[in-house]
Design an enzyme around this catalytic site. Structure first.
Site, PDB file in Angstrom:
ATOM      1  N   ASP A   1       0.623  -1.059  -0.472  1.00  0.00           N
ATOM      2  CA  ASP A   1       0.084   0.018   0.535  1.00  0.00           C
ATOM      3  C   ASP A   1       0.813   1.119   0.157  1.00  0.00           C
ATOM      4  OD1 ASP A   1      -2.656   1.120   0.624  1.00  0.00           O
ATOM      5  OD2 ASP A   1      -1.186   1.781   2.328  1.00  0.00           O
TER       6      ASP A   1
ATOM      7  N   GLU B   1       1.543   0.057  -5.243  1.00  0.00           N
ATOM      8  CA  GLU B   1       1.361   1.437  -5.299  1.00  0.00           C
ATOM      9  C   GLU B   1       2.387   2.219  -5.252  1.00  0.00           C
ATOM     10  OE1 GLU B   1      -3.339   2.096  -4.100  1.00  0.00           O
ATOM     11  OE2 GLU B   1      -2.202   2.349  -2.264  1.00  0.00           O
TER      12      GLU B   1
END
Length: 587
Positions: free
Chosen positions: A360, A385
């Site tokens: 993340d 990400e």
């Protein structure tokens, strides 16, 4: 008055007073170097004593080299019926480990690790550390804890030889990743799940619903949204609140609200192992979504209580940086912080045979940490990400998409692909369904070589847990549902790694909510009846997945309007608003 130790030989006070240190008058804050691990005080002209707070000194190269414990085994563990406790706390003056209602003084090593051994197997025994640091006394859990009492009240010793984990490993492979959330999977009130909202609910099947749906779909991996301990759900009353889980508190402890028996701290370990093994037995890998960019609450966390000011990034005024928009940033670039992150990934991979990790807000982390994880676990799929975000880390060190060539074996969620194929995340359009074939779409379908060194670095997606679901966007724009067939086909068949959210194949929606992270189960849970309601669209997705499996070397052609995927016996023609399948003898 507060007195801070920020650099070698320098003190900083929060008030303009004359202070003294060991009978030496300190005017400009310059003092002899302090030996950490000992109590140090300064006095003002009135004779009042103030403890020295170790602050900026823990960010220096000197600190990293002097207190290098990267080769130490940290946490609690049992070997030969002997229990060992190791805690990294270089700025602490003394540390006790407390278990069985008694405190035991720990021995300090030169590298800042405190250790204590006891000639007993303390499996399933709870413990806490009492850390004396910066003039305060902190009672805290273990940064390396593998189990804890509900809501992180105390850590728990685990003797893994007493557990029956036995997770069958899978050979590394590539395919289609399907994202799901543990609780969402089994909360449909119209399906009789026995383990609602629990890990074991992921193993249940009812007709075409549940685990059998995933097996039937043909995906290679499921990706579980965070499964480690998070702070916004009361584990003793888990259904009072809902949260996706992106608010971590303990990285190596599994989330207790997912346990089949919260009163037994090690049960959740067994449950999770059963889930991974169950999917492996079906030939499906399990990837974990991990959140090493921030923590839920800094001040009550074990990271802050054990080594204050160390695990997080600060500005020049020593306020927490907030590039994550979650209140803090974890300083992954510091060697002992990097060790904690790498050790956490190794723990899940070695204990549960996990197949990959999705990071993340990976762009908040540093390049060397991601490469270190990939080197430590070369057979696992590492991706995340890679958004380029403002943070306390220099741009050239960020594990972001602009630096993807420095991480050739790390994948990135492809926002170019997402926006041109499926439309922007605000729901203002449907990408390919609106624009038809464009140069950016051609480039994205072929693997986005304008961004990545290899198509394997491109995680191709148009929907995940964030933002509007594809079904919501279609509804908001009042478009024909059939456009999802074209979009989903491009996700699966474009060069790169296909990624879908569970329900994307059967028009799952979030009732037009673009951020449902803490909304009720009735918004977030999977409505399994949609599998039957939108069966034709789901079967099309299955067909595309099967086409990809059967035609690993398929050719991609373009004409003025459509995209053609040419396999050995079939050609799929994808137009913005329709799809066509033609049989042929091969080329």
């Amino acid at each position: 008055m507060k007195v801070f130790y920020d650099n070698l030989g320098q003190l900083v006070t929060s008030e303009d007073r004359k202070i003294f240190y060991k009978d030496v008058e300190v005017i400009d804050g310059k003092i002899p170097n302090l030996e950490l691990g000992q109590e140090h005080f300064v006095t003002d002209e009135c004779g009042r004593e103030y403890p020295i707070i170790h602050r900026g000194i823990v960010h220096t190269d000197w600190f990293a080299k002097t207190y290098d414990a990267t080769e130490e085994r940290l946490g609690s563990y049992v070997e030969n019926d002997q229990t060992t406790f190791n805690l990294y706390a270089p700025t602490a003056t003394k540390v006790f480990v407390s278990y069985h209602n008694k405190k035991h003084l720990m021995l300090r090593k030169p590298n800042g690790v405190y250790t204590h051994k006891v000639a007993k197997n303390l499996h399933n025994v709870s413990y806490s550390y009492v850390v004396h640091v910066n003039g305060d006394i902190h009672v805290t859990t273990d940064v390396y804890s593998k189990a804890s009492l509900p809501n992180g009240v105390a850590s728990v010793v685990v003797d893994f030889k007493q557990l029956n984990l036995n997770v069958v490993p899978l050979k590394p492979r590539k395919g289609v990743i399907l994202e799901t959330q543990v609780r969402d999977f089994s909360m449909d009130p119209n399906v009789p799940f026995k383990n609602r909202g629990k890990f074991l609910g992921l193993l249940e099947s009812y007709g075409n619903y549940g685990k059998r749906h995933i097996e039937d779909m043909g995906v290679s991996h499921i990706q579980l949204m965070p499964v480690n301990d998070f702070g916004s759900v009361d584990e003793m009353n888990p259904f009072l609140n809902y949260n996706w889980g992106y608010d971590p508190m303990q990285y190596m402890v599994l989330e207790g609200s997912y346990s089949s028996d919260i009163t037994n701290p090690v049960q959740v370990i067994q449950d999770f192992a059963n889930v991974v093994d169950g999917y492996h037995q079906s030939g499906i890998g399990v990837n974990l979504d991990v959140v090493f960019n921030h923590i839920y609450e800094v001040f009550p966390s074990s990271l802050n209580k054990t080594v204050p000011y160390f695990y997080f990034r600060y500005n020049e005024g020593y306020y927490l940086l907030n590039g994550t928009y979650c209140g803090n940033e974890i300083a992954s670039e510091r060697p002992m912080v990097r060790k904690m992150i790498v050790d956490t990934c190794k723990y899940y991979a070695e204990t549960f045979n996990i197949d990959g990790f999705r990071f993340d807000l990976m762009g908040i982390m540093d390049i060397e940490t991601l490469n270190s994880i990939q080197r430590a676990l070369p057979n696992l799929h590492i991706y995340g990400e890679g958004w380029h975000m403002q943070s306390g880390l220099s741009d050239q060190m960020k594990a972001s998409i602009p630096n993807s060539r420095k991480m050739p074996n790390v994948g990135h969620f492809n926002e170019q692909f997402r926006d041109v194929i499926g439309g922007r995340t605000d729901g203002s359009g449907l990408g390919f369904a609106d624009t038809g074939l464009t140069p950016n779409i051609q480039m994205s379908v072929l693997g986005s070589n304008n961004i990545f060194q290899s198509p394997s670095q491109s995680i191709n997606y148009v929907e995940c847990h964030d933002n509007y679901a594809l079904a919501d966007r279609v509804a908001i724009l009042n478009r024909d549902i059939n456009v999802i067939d074209s979009i989903n086909a491009l996700v699966i068949l474009s060069k790169g790694v296909p990624f879908m959210q569970i329900g994307q194949s059967f028009f799952r929606d979030k009732q037009r909510n673009n951020n449902s992270y803490n909304l009720p189960d009735k918004i977030n849970h999977i409505d399994w009846s949609y599998v039957d309601r939108y069966r034709d669209h789901h079967e099309w997705v299955k067909f595309c997945i099967q086409f990809r499996k059967e035609n690993p070397e398929y050719r991609i052609d373009f004409d003025h309007a459509s995209i053609r995927f040419v396999g050995s016996h079939q050609t799929l023609s994808i137009h913005p608003t329709w799809v066509d399948v033609n049989q042929h003898e091969g080329e």
